[in-house]
Design a protein around this motif. Structure first.
Motif, PDB file in Angstrom:
ATOM      1  N   GLY A 246      35.880  47.496  39.044  1.00  0.00           N
ATOM      2  CA  GLY A 246      34.406  46.727  38.921  1.00  0.00           C
ATOM      3  C   GLY A 246      33.156  48.127  39.069  1.00  0.00           C
ATOM      4  O   GLY A 246      32.325  47.849  39.111  1.00  0.00           O
ATOM      5  N   GLY A 247      34.296  49.288  38.568  1.00  0.00           N
ATOM      6  CA  GLY A 247      33.189  50.279  38.233  1.00  0.00           C
ATOM      7  C   GLY A 247      32.267  50.477  37.385  1.00  0.00           C
ATOM      8  O   GLY A 247      32.748  49.693  35.801  1.00  0.00           O
ATOM      9  N   THR A 248      31.214  50.671  36.680  1.00  0.00           N
ATOM     10  CA  THR A 248      30.460  50.944  35.741  1.00  0.00           C
ATOM     11  C   THR A 248      30.080  52.069  35.536  1.00  0.00           C
ATOM     12  O   THR A 248      30.374  53.465  35.871  1.00  0.00           O
ATOM     13  CB  THR A 248      29.130  50.350  35.742  1.00  0.00           C
ATOM     14  N   CYS A 249      29.827  52.000  33.602  1.00  0.00           N
ATOM     15  CA  CYS A 249      29.866  53.929  33.157  1.00  0.00           C
ATOM     16  C   CYS A 249      28.374  53.630  33.499  1.00  0.00           C
ATOM     17  O   CYS A 249      27.898  53.277  33.094  1.00  0.00           O
ATOM     18  CB  CYS A 249      30.513  52.853  31.693  1.00  0.00           C
ATOM     19  N   ASP A 250      28.495  55.378  33.688  1.00  0.00           N
ATOM     20  CA  ASP A 250      26.885  56.156  33.860  1.00  0.00           C
ATOM     21  C   ASP A 250      27.077  56.946  32.490  1.00  0.00           C
ATOM     22  O   ASP A 250      27.700  57.919  32.265  1.00  0.00           O
ATOM     23  CB  ASP A 250      26.861  56.766  35.242  1.00  0.00           C
ATOM     24  N   ARG A 251      26.419  57.793  31.815  1.00  0.00           N
ATOM     25  CA  ARG A 251      26.136  57.978  30.685  1.00  0.00           C
ATOM     26  C   ARG A 251      26.050  59.935  30.564  1.00  0.00           C
ATOM     27  O   ARG A 251      26.401  60.348  30.421  1.00  0.00           O
ATOM     28  CB  ARG A 251      25.138  58.082  29.596  1.00  0.00           C
ATOM     29  N   PHE A 252      26.089  60.432  31.925  1.00  0.00           N
ATOM     30  CA  PHE A 252      26.040  61.269  32.840  1.00  0.00           C
ATOM     31  C   PHE A 252      26.881  61.920  33.454  1.00  0.00           C
ATOM     32  O   PHE A 252      27.554  62.693  33.444  1.00  0.00           O
ATOM     33  CB  PHE A 252      24.818  61.860  33.661  1.00  0.00           C
ATOM     34  N   SER A 253      27.609  60.488  34.603  1.00  0.00           N
ATOM     35  CA  SER A 253      28.609  61.314  34.544  1.00  0.00           C
ATOM     36  C   SER A 253      29.962  60.318  35.340  1.00  0.00           C
ATOM     37  O   SER A 253      30.760  60.694  35.652  1.00  0.00           O
ATOM     38  CB  SER A 253      28.313  60.954  36.925  1.00  0.00           C
ATOM     39  N   GLY A 254      30.216  59.662  34.283  1.00  0.00           N
ATOM     40  CA  GLY A 254      31.297  58.592  34.124  1.00  0.00           C
ATOM     41  C   GLY A 254      31.091  57.839  35.155  1.00  0.00           C
ATOM     42  O   GLY A 254      30.149  57.026  35.660  1.00  0.00           O
ATOM     43  N   CYS A 255      32.329  56.677  35.513  1.00  0.00           N
ATOM     44  CA  CYS A 255      32.803  56.500  36.793  1.00  0.00           C
ATOM     45  C   CYS A 255      31.802  56.076  37.533  1.00  0.00           C
ATOM     46  O   CYS A 255      32.149  56.918  37.989  1.00  0.00           O
ATOM     47  CB  CYS A 255      33.986  55.948  36.719  1.00  0.00           C
ATOM     48  N   VAL A 256      30.631  54.783  38.114  1.00  0.00           N
ATOM     49  CA  VAL A 256      30.924  54.983  39.538  1.00  0.00           C
ATOM     50  C   VAL A 256      31.091  53.390  39.899  1.00  0.00           C
ATOM     51  O   VAL A 256      30.915  52.827  39.402  1.00  0.00           O
ATOM     52  CB  VAL A 256      28.999  54.869  39.304  1.00  0.00           C
ATOM     53  N   CYS A 257      31.594  54.149  41.254  1.00  0.00           N
ATOM     54  CA  CYS A 257      32.740  52.979  41.535  1.00  0.00           C
ATOM     55  C   CYS A 257      32.296  51.830  42.727  1.00  0.00           C
ATOM     56  O   CYS A 257      31.053  52.571  43.173  1.00  0.00           O
ATOM     57  CB  CYS A 257      33.741  54.050  42.265  1.00  0.00           C
ATOM     58  N   PRO A 258      32.321  50.786  42.870  1.00  0.00           N
ATOM     59  CA  PRO A 258      31.533  50.023  43.774  1.00  0.00           C
ATOM     60  C   PRO A 258      32.744  50.493  45.366  1.00  0.00           C
ATOM     61  O   PRO A 258      33.088  51.260  45.459  1.00  0.00           O
ATOM     62  CB  PRO A 258      32.315  48.567  43.994  1.00  0.00           C
ATOM     63  N   SER A 259      31.897  50.688  46.554  1.00  0.00           N
ATOM     64  CA  SER A 259      32.295  50.946  47.312  1.00  0.00           C
ATOM     65  C   SER A 259      33.775  50.402  48.210  1.00  0.00           C
ATOM     66  O   SER A 259      34.558  49.099  47.786  1.00  0.00           O
ATOM     67  CB  SER A 259      31.215  50.885  48.869  1.00  0.00           C
ATOM     68  N   GLY A 260      34.255  51.156  48.231  1.00  0.00           N
ATOM     69  CA  GLY A 260      35.829  51.042  48.424  1.00  0.00           C
ATOM     70  C   GLY A 260      37.151  51.535  47.428  1.00  0.00           C
ATOM     71  O   GLY A 260      37.941  51.996  47.721  1.00  0.00           O
ATOM     72  N   TRP A 261      36.504  52.340  46.450  1.00  0.00           N
ATOM     73  CA  TRP A 261      36.751  52.884  45.217  1.00  0.00           C
ATOM     74  C   TRP A 261      36.566  54.070  45.167  1.00  0.00           C
ATOM     75  O   TRP A 261      35.347  54.404  45.128  1.00  0.00           O
ATOM     76  CB  TRP A 261      37.013  51.674  43.761  1.00  0.00           C
ATOM     77  N   HIS A 262      37.407  55.150  44.866  1.00  0.00           N
ATOM     78  CA  HIS A 262      37.253  56.589  44.207  1.00  0.00           C
ATOM     79  C   HIS A 262      37.835  57.059  42.981  1.00  0.00           C
ATOM     80  O   HIS A 262      39.083  55.689  42.702  1.00  0.00           O
ATOM     81  CB  HIS A 262      37.062  57.065  45.265  1.00  0.00           C
ATOM     82  N   GLY A 263      38.421  58.457  42.565  1.00  0.00           N
ATOM     83  CA  GLY A 263      38.497  58.156  41.469  1.00  0.00           C
ATOM     84  C   GLY A 263      37.693  58.556  40.162  1.00  0.00           C
ATOM     85  O   GLY A 263      36.663  58.084  40.243  1.00  0.00           O
ATOM     86  N   VAL A 264      38.534  59.339  39.306  1.00  0.00           N
ATOM     87  CA  VAL A 264      37.524  59.158  38.471  1.00  0.00           C
ATOM     88  C   VAL A 264      37.145  57.581  37.114  1.00  0.00           C
ATOM     89  O   VAL A 264      36.417  57.336  36.760  1.00  0.00           O
ATOM     90  CB  VAL A 264      38.897  59.989  36.430  1.00  0.00           C
TER      91      VAL A 264
END
Ligand code: NAG
Ligand code: NAG
Length: 382
Positions: free
Chosen positions: A336-354
């Motif tokens: 459920g991560g979304t793509c930000d064109r400046f930083s890459g994946c923005v993760c929903p809470s509970g998740w992290h990593g590239v």
């Protein structure tokens, strides 16, 4: 307080300046300004020695038209250099389009770390335009420089390296509206400024490129060594830290030179939108942020658009699913991560990593989540 005599103080400053070997130097060209009289170049240094800290001994920043590699006609009137403090210089006073043709360089950093950053200007009205200006390749690779045709002429195309004749292509040899120069088995000595020009056309119509070849000059048994992207040092015997987000491993010190908008020893963290510099300490001013700016960094990085932008004039936003400098990176967000064109994946809470592939639950040593505010302020040198 203990008084440190000049020799000891010098030694400490010398050591301090070796923390982070790549010099924090950015040469910016504003490609939104097509009128030469409004065009300017800015060079920004984040080095402690150039006014950021207490060190007043560092030589000043220089920004100049550099005729050592490619000789050009002298500008119509002398260019004007303006200093803003000791960490920023601006070059203005261009009067005609040909004043912009050629190589510009910014020199900064002190002592052995004094570094030259190069910019080559491509005129938006040229006959030929590079598909990509900077080509960073590894020793032994084949480099392919590609000039696409904007205004067709039925004459030969002359390739030059460092301003001297190199190769001719017949105009029939264009493929898909492009003239290609193939350079097999490149060596560090093949590095330089390359250009493609229609025969007898003005240099204003040329496509200008930079070729940067990573690796050490051949010597003895190192002659055969191909220096892969992940290796550095004499004989390319050492392994790079694995630079992320399009960072390039320096062939002489093994450090990552991070694209504008990324920071960290492996370029693992994105700056806040519109920020750049080794610790995200600089900011693109104005309402359009970094749109229309070309960023040039120390070799072997060369030049690119800022994070979130692409195109020959750096005026196009990344297509959905892409991010980073020149939009060269692709998001592969999971969970459920979304793509930000400046930083890459923005993760929903509970998740992290590239790729948002790691669950917060099972990993107590997880890396700090991206705290945008963290990069906002000025980060002082160690
Ligand atoms: C000089 O630099 C400061 C800080 O970086 C900035 O706020 C200011 O606008 C600059 N002035 C000019 C004339 O560019
Ligand atoms: C171009 O000039 C640079 C710097 O002067 C030099 O290191 C390089 O070897 C030259 N390249 C070619 C192909 O002549």
């Amino acid at each position: 307080m203990v008084w440190l005599g000049p020799p000891l103080l010098l030694a400490i400053l010398f050591l301090a300046s070796h923390v982070g070997a790549a010099v924090d130097l950015t040469l910016l060209a504003n490609l939104r300004l097509t009128d030469p009289q409004r065009f300017f170049l800015t060079c920004v240094s984040g080095e402690a020695g150039s006014g950021r800290g207490s060190d007043a001994w560092a030589p000043p920043l220089l920004l100049e038209k550099d005729d050592r590699v490619v000789r050009t006609l002298p500008p119509g009137q002398p260019l004007r250099l303006a200093r803003n403090g000791s960490h920023q210089v601006t070059l203005r006073g261009f009067s005609k389009p040909s004043d912009l043709v050629g190589v510009f360089s910014c020199v900064g950093g002190a002592g052995a770390r004094r570094t030259r950053v190069l910019y080559v200007h491509n005129s938006p009205g040229a006959h030929l335009l590079p598909d990509k200006v900077t080509h960073t390749v590894n020793k032994g690779d084949t480099a392919v420089l590609s000039a696409h045709v904007l205004k067709e002429k039925q004459t030969d195309v002359i390739w030059k390296s460092n301003g001297s004749y190199f190769y001719t292509l017949d105009w029939h040899e264009a493929r898909d509206g492009r003239f290609l120069l193939q350079l097999p088995n490149v060596q560090p000595s093949s590095s330089g400024v390359y250009s493609a020009t229609y025969l007898e056309a003005s240099p204003l119509g040329s496509a200008f490129f930079r070729l940067i070849v990573r690796g050490w000059e051949p010597c003895g048994y190192f002659l055969w060594v191909r220096c892969g992207a992940g290796r550095w040092g004499p004989g390319c015997a050492k392994e790079c830290p694995g630079c992320l987000h399009g960072g390039v491993c320096h062939d002489h010190d093994g450090e990552c030179v991070c694209p504008p908008g990324f920071t960290g020893t492996r370029c693992e963290q994105a700056c806040r939108e519109g920020r750049f510099g080794q610790s995200c300490q600089e900011q693109c001013l104005g309402t359009s942020g970094c749109r229309g700016l070309t960023f040039c960094l120390p070799d072997p990085y060369g030049c690119s658009c800022g994070s979130g932008w692409r195109g020959s004039q750096c005026q196009e936003a990344c297509a959905p699913g892409h991010f980073g400098a020149d939009c060269r990176l692709q998001c592969q967000c999971q969970n459920g991560g979304t793509c930000d064109r400046f930083s890459g994946c923005v993760c929903p809470s509970g998740w992290h990593g590239v790729h948002c592939e790691k669950s917060d639950g099972g990993d107590p040593l997880r890396s700090r989540t991206l705290d945008e505010g963290h990069f906002g302020g000025h980060v002082s040198a160690p």
